[in-house]
Write an enzyme that holds these catalytic residues in place. Sequence first.
Site, PDB file in Angstrom:
ATOM      1  N   ASP A  33       4.860   1.857  15.033  1.00  0.00           N
ATOM      2  CA  ASP A  33       4.649   2.695  14.240  1.00  0.00           C
ATOM      3  C   ASP A  33       3.186   3.828  14.411  1.00  0.00           C
ATOM      4  O   ASP A  33       2.791   3.708  13.236  1.00  0.00           O
ATOM      5  CB  ASP A  33       5.027   2.539  12.765  1.00  0.00           C
ATOM      6  N   LYS A  84      13.678   3.990  13.491  1.00  0.00           N
ATOM      7  CA  LYS A  84      14.180   3.245  12.352  1.00  0.00           C
ATOM      8  C   LYS A  84      14.119   4.142  10.892  1.00  0.00           C
ATOM      9  O   LYS A  84      13.119   5.080  10.937  1.00  0.00           O
ATOM     10  CB  LYS A  84      13.402   1.902  12.199  1.00  0.00           C
ATOM     11  N   CYS A 103       5.447  -2.881   8.282  1.00  0.00           N
ATOM     12  CA  CYS A 103       6.499  -3.033   9.361  1.00  0.00           C
ATOM     13  C   CYS A 103       5.984  -3.797  10.463  1.00  0.00           C
ATOM     14  O   CYS A 103       6.855  -4.530  11.013  1.00  0.00           O
ATOM     15  CB  CYS A 103       6.372  -1.541   9.957  1.00  0.00           C
TER      16      CYS A 103
END
Length: 199
Positions: free
Chosen positions: A12, A108, A153
């Site tokens: 990310d 996601k 995450c």
Amino acid sequence: MPAPNEALLVIDIQNDFCPGGALAVTGGDEIVPGVNQLMDDFATVILTQDWHPAGHSSFASSHKAEPFTTTQMPYGTQVLWPDHCIQGTEGAAFHKDLLVDGDLIIRKGFNPEIDSYSAFFENDHTTPTGLEGYLRTRGIERVTMVGLATDFCVNFSAVDAAKLGFAVTVRTDLCRAIDMDGSLAAAMDGMKQAGVEVL
């Protein structure tokens, strides 16, 4: 020669998680050069991308609530975030300096009803993203993780990978954390308890 059974997982590193973004992680952009350099050490590089539809159920605005408060979802407690990483927006794009020519991009958080911190499962901890199957069919046994944010995450991805039987290393020098109400210390403890090597 990079080992064929090892993969680098880049979590990310997107504009909304970097300074100036909607959910900026302090120093999030500082790790990009080091991450790019580390990619040369791995035969397989996988990037993840938070990819929310507008009006996602994890957004505070969807509940008329203040950001960073919590609510109960069918799958448990959910932090309500500022609107971020909305599909197709500049905020959802990878940082402009990040090398993105890896083997796979896993998106996601695209299910509007459930958030997804982990690269392996949505937040119900049962709905898979498909990453485990990809790694298994590629013969990957070891994963090294870098990216944003250490305590969300990266943490969820690392713990899930360890539970699935992968050998997991987290390079904290190439991660940055949100650190909300002690979340970083809790994440570090949780990763170590799950058998993750935290460097």
